[in-house]
Design a protein around this motif. Structure first.
Motif, PDB file in Angstrom:
ATOM      1  N   LEU A 141       9.633   1.061  -9.773  1.00 43.94           N
ATOM      2  CA  LEU A 141       9.132  -0.392  -9.105  1.00 43.94           C
ATOM      3  C   LEU A 141       8.328  -1.093 -10.326  1.00 43.94           C
ATOM      4  CD1 LEU A 141       8.466  -1.857  -6.469  1.00 43.94           C
ATOM      5  CD2 LEU A 141       6.497  -0.438  -6.261  1.00 43.94           C
ATOM      6  N   ARG A 142       8.536  -2.403 -10.721  1.00 39.23           N
ATOM      7  CA  ARG A 142       7.730  -3.077 -11.501  1.00 39.23           C
ATOM      8  C   ARG A 142       6.895  -4.179 -11.065  1.00 39.23           C
ATOM      9  NH1 ARG A 142      11.527  -3.579 -16.934  1.00 39.23           N
ATOM     10  NH2 ARG A 142      10.964  -1.882 -17.814  1.00 39.23           N
ATOM     11  N   LEU A 143       5.963  -4.338 -11.317  1.00 38.91           N
ATOM     12  CA  LEU A 143       5.093  -5.750 -11.026  1.00 38.91           C
ATOM     13  C   LEU A 143       3.994  -5.870 -12.022  1.00 38.91           C
ATOM     14  CD1 LEU A 143       2.762  -5.209  -8.104  1.00 38.91           C
ATOM     15  CD2 LEU A 143       3.672  -3.301  -9.056  1.00 38.91           C
ATOM     16  N   ARG A 144       3.432  -7.110 -11.901  1.00 35.34           N
ATOM     17  CA  ARG A 144       2.476  -7.572 -12.607  1.00 35.34           C
ATOM     18  C   ARG A 144       1.523  -7.976 -11.585  1.00 35.34           C
ATOM     19  NH1 ARG A 144       4.188  -9.164 -17.912  1.00 35.34           N
ATOM     20  NH2 ARG A 144       6.349  -9.377 -17.985  1.00 35.34           N
ATOM     21  N   PHE A 145       0.361  -7.190 -11.792  1.00 35.16           N
ATOM     22  CA  PHE A 145      -0.826  -7.724 -10.949  1.00 35.16           C
ATOM     23  C   PHE A 145      -1.294  -8.935 -11.311  1.00 35.16           C
ATOM     24  CE2 PHE A 145      -0.755  -2.869 -10.495  1.00 35.16           C
ATOM     25  CZ  PHE A 145      -0.679  -3.089  -9.274  1.00 35.16           C
ATOM     26  N   THR A 146      -1.690  -9.896 -10.445  1.00 36.27           N
ATOM     27  CA  THR A 146      -2.143 -11.195 -10.694  1.00 36.27           C
ATOM     28  C   THR A 146      -3.526 -11.446 -10.491  1.00 36.27           C
ATOM     29  OG1 THR A 146      -1.656 -12.091  -8.682  1.00 36.27           O
ATOM     30  CG2 THR A 146      -0.088 -12.347 -10.436  1.00 36.27           C
ATOM     31  N   GLU A 147      -4.244 -10.231  -9.930  1.00 36.00           N
ATOM     32  CA  GLU A 147      -5.833 -10.424  -9.510  1.00 36.00           C
ATOM     33  C   GLU A 147      -6.363  -9.240  -9.767  1.00 36.00           C
ATOM     34  OE1 GLU A 147      -7.377 -13.001  -7.903  1.00 36.00           O
ATOM     35  OE2 GLU A 147      -5.827 -14.572  -7.985  1.00 36.00           O
ATOM     36  N   PRO A 148      -7.441  -9.088 -10.165  1.00 34.74           N
ATOM     37  CA  PRO A 148      -8.148  -7.798 -10.380  1.00 34.74           C
ATOM     38  C   PRO A 148      -8.615  -7.251  -9.109  1.00 34.74           C
ATOM     39  CG  PRO A 148      -9.609  -9.422 -11.199  1.00 34.74           C
ATOM     40  CD  PRO A 148      -8.203 -10.115 -10.863  1.00 34.74           C
ATOM     41  N   GLY A 149      -8.774  -5.867  -8.679  1.00 36.89           N
ATOM     42  CA  GLY A 149      -9.284  -5.379  -7.479  1.00 36.89           C
ATOM     43  C   GLY A 149      -8.669  -3.875  -7.348  1.00 36.89           C
ATOM     44  N   ASP A 150      -9.125  -3.385  -6.141  1.00 43.01           N
ATOM     45  CA  ASP A 150      -8.670  -2.208  -5.782  1.00 43.01           C
ATOM     46  C   ASP A 150      -7.447  -2.206  -4.837  1.00 43.01           C
ATOM     47  OD1 ASP A 150     -10.611  -0.933  -7.437  1.00 43.01           O
ATOM     48  OD2 ASP A 150     -11.859  -0.438  -5.521  1.00 43.01           O
ATOM     49  N   TYR A 151      -6.378  -1.809  -5.401  1.00 41.57           N
ATOM     50  CA  TYR A 151      -5.279  -1.649  -4.771  1.00 41.57           C
ATOM     51  C   TYR A 151      -4.728  -0.303  -4.015  1.00 41.57           C
ATOM     52  CZ  TYR A 151      -4.231  -6.421  -6.770  1.00 41.57           C
ATOM     53  OH  TYR A 151      -4.269  -7.609  -7.162  1.00 41.57           O
ATOM     54  N   GLU A 152      -4.487  -0.283  -2.737  1.00 38.22           N
ATOM     55  CA  GLU A 152      -4.426   0.887  -2.053  1.00 38.22           C
ATOM     56  C   GLU A 152      -2.768   1.432  -2.043  1.00 38.22           C
ATOM     57  OE1 GLU A 152      -6.203   0.480   1.823  1.00 38.22           O
ATOM     58  OE2 GLU A 152      -6.849   2.398   1.710  1.00 38.22           O
ATOM     59  N   VAL A 153      -2.497   2.617  -2.272  1.00 38.75           N
ATOM     60  CA  VAL A 153      -1.162   3.099  -2.133  1.00 38.75           C
ATOM     61  C   VAL A 153      -1.162   3.961  -0.801  1.00 38.75           C
ATOM     62  CG1 VAL A 153       0.508   4.411  -3.213  1.00 38.75           C
ATOM     63  CG2 VAL A 153      -0.996   3.332  -4.549  1.00 38.75           C
ATOM     64  N   LEU A 154      -0.231   3.537   0.030  1.00 42.42           N
ATOM     65  CA  LEU A 154      -0.425   4.130   1.259  1.00 42.42           C
ATOM     66  C   LEU A 154       1.023   4.585   1.532  1.00 42.42           C
ATOM     67  CD1 LEU A 154      -2.346   1.822   3.687  1.00 42.42           C
ATOM     68  CD2 LEU A 154      -3.120   4.118   2.570  1.00 42.42           C
ATOM     69  N   CYS A 155       1.636   5.724   2.309  1.00 41.87           N
ATOM     70  CA  CYS A 155       2.795   5.966   2.615  1.00 41.87           C
ATOM     71  C   CYS A 155       3.559   5.157   3.768  1.00 41.87           C
ATOM     72  CB  CYS A 155       2.687   7.407   2.976  1.00 41.87           C
ATOM     73  SG  CYS A 155       4.355   8.200   3.194  1.00 41.87           S
ATOM     74  N   LEU A 156       4.394   4.772   3.709  1.00 45.28           N
ATOM     75  CA  LEU A 156       5.156   3.982   4.453  1.00 45.28           C
ATOM     76  C   LEU A 156       6.260   4.540   5.246  1.00 45.28           C
ATOM     77  CD1 LEU A 156       4.550   0.817   5.230  1.00 45.28           C
ATOM     78  CD2 LEU A 156       6.452   0.262   3.438  1.00 45.28           C
ATOM     79  N   GLU A 157       6.490   5.974   5.304  1.00 51.34           N
ATOM     80  CA  GLU A 157       7.597   6.465   5.838  1.00 51.34           C
ATOM     81  C   GLU A 157       6.844   7.823   6.577  1.00 51.34           C
ATOM     82  OE1 GLU A 157      11.063   6.834   4.166  1.00 51.34           O
ATOM     83  OE2 GLU A 157      11.881   8.519   5.284  1.00 51.34           O
ATOM     84  N   TYR A 158       7.055   7.773   7.768  1.00 52.68           N
ATOM     85  CA  TYR A 158       6.466   8.979   8.468  1.00 52.68           C
ATOM     86  C   TYR A 158       6.915  10.352   8.032  1.00 52.68           C
ATOM     87  CZ  TYR A 158       4.513  12.327  11.926  1.00 52.68           C
ATOM     88  OH  TYR A 158       4.048  13.273  12.407  1.00 52.68           O
ATOM     89  N   CYS A 159       6.070  11.286   7.513  1.00 53.10           N
ATOM     90  CA  CYS A 159       6.339  12.417   6.854  1.00 53.10           C
ATOM     91  C   CYS A 159       5.706  13.329   7.265  1.00 53.10           C
ATOM     92  CB  CYS A 159       6.115  12.270   5.148  1.00 53.10           C
ATOM     93  SG  CYS A 159       4.241  11.587   4.785  1.00 53.10           S
ATOM     94  N   GLY A 160       5.232  13.567   8.534  1.00 53.01           N
ATOM     95  CA  GLY A 160       4.712  14.699   8.866  1.00 53.01           C
ATOM     96  C   GLY A 160       3.001  14.402   9.543  1.00 53.01           C
ATOM     97  N   LEU A 161       2.301  15.348   9.981  1.00 54.44           N
ATOM     98  CA  LEU A 161       1.058  15.357  10.518  1.00 54.44           C
ATOM     99  C   LEU A 161       0.180  14.351   9.945  1.00 54.44           C
ATOM    100  CD1 LEU A 161       0.237  18.812  11.955  1.00 54.44           C
ATOM    101  CD2 LEU A 161       0.869  16.779  13.203  1.00 54.44           C
ATOM    102  N   ALA A 162      -0.051  14.527   8.535  1.00 49.07           N
ATOM    103  CA  ALA A 162      -1.144  13.993   7.869  1.00 49.07           C
ATOM    104  C   ALA A 162      -0.479  12.812   7.096  1.00 49.07           C
ATOM    105  CB  ALA A 162      -2.112  14.905   6.989  1.00 49.07           C
ATOM    106  N   HIS A 163       0.561  12.129   7.600  1.00 50.26           N
ATOM    107  CA  HIS A 163       0.986  11.008   6.923  1.00 50.26           C
ATOM    108  C   HIS A 163       0.038   9.763   6.761  1.00 50.26           C
ATOM    109  CE1 HIS A 163       3.440   7.184   6.870  1.00 50.26           C
ATOM    110  NE2 HIS A 163       2.624   6.911   8.033  1.00 50.26           N
ATOM    111  N   HIS A 164      -0.833   9.630   7.723  1.00 50.82           N
ATOM    112  CA  HIS A 164      -1.852   8.706   7.428  1.00 50.82           C
ATOM    113  C   HIS A 164      -2.738   8.931   6.295  1.00 50.82           C
ATOM    114  CE1 HIS A 164      -3.649  11.798   9.998  1.00 50.82           C
ATOM    115  NE2 HIS A 164      -4.550  11.412   9.321  1.00 50.82           N
ATOM    116  N   ALA A 165      -3.035  10.218   5.878  1.00 50.34           N
ATOM    117  CA  ALA A 165      -3.850  10.555   4.843  1.00 50.34           C
ATOM    118  C   ALA A 165      -3.339  10.394   3.337  1.00 50.34           C
ATOM    119  CB  ALA A 165      -4.385  11.981   4.999  1.00 50.34           C
TER     120      ALA A 165
END
Ligand code: CUA
Length: 175
Positions: A141-165
């Motif tokens: 996955l390629r991209l250029r960030f255009t703004e400084p900041g904190d970017y969150e990585v989250l899980c986008l596919e349900y993968c079990g009990l603590a998917h949200h964590a």
């Protein structure tokens, strides 16, 4: 886009309903002989075939124009930074978590167990980019960030009990 698709669907459904009504209204009238009816039907079928073909080709050409992948698959510049990301139940392991604005960043995404969804979010929780994290595959996955900041990585596919964590942060700084 969503409302355009909705409008087109409504028009098409309306057209089908209209055809049904016309057929139903004409059903009580005495028809001609079978051969005449068949000739008419075949003539309509040929016209409809070309119409569908032309509309289909126009929609394909019009929408494939914006297809984002071919341009870098064939003329790929070297990325400035490669970040390896591995999904685990239930966390992300990133070999680094900082980048600079303007760098071409390539995420090499895989999974150690089940399928996860690697999704990057901006500071207003808007989805910026995503790819699948799959065991046995490395998705780039390629991209250029255009703004400084904190970017969150989250899980986008349900993968079990603590998917949200499944959460990690990429810190993007000004160059
Ligand atoms: Cu990993 Cu949901």
């Amino acid at each position: 886009m969503q409302s355009l698709v909705w409008a087109v669907s409504l028009v098409l459904m309306g057209g089908i309903a209209l055809v049904f009504l016309i057929v139903a209204a004409g059903a009580s009238r005495p028809g001609g002989d079978a051969a005449t009816i068949a000739t008419h039907a075949y003539a309509w079928r040929a016209r409809l075939f070309w119409l569908v073909l032309l509309v289909g080709a126009a929609i394909s050409i019009g929408t494939l124009w914006n297809w984002p992948f071919a341009s870098y698959a064939y003329a790929a510049p070297e990325p400035d930074l490669v970040i390896h990301a591995t999904g685990h139940q239930w966390s992300w392991k990133l070999d680094q978590s900082t980048a600079e604005v303007g760098q071409l960043v390539e995420f090499q995404v895989t999974s150690a167990d089940v399928n996860h969804g690697f999704a990057l979010y901006g500071d207003e929780k808007q989805l910026i980019a995503q790819t699948q994290a799959m065991p046995g595959y490395v998705n780039k996955l390629r991209l250029r960030f255009t703004e400084p900041g904190d970017y969150e990585v989250l899980c986008l596919e349900y993968c079990g009990l603590a998917h949200h964590a499944m959460r990690a942060v990429i810190k993007v700084t000004a160059p």
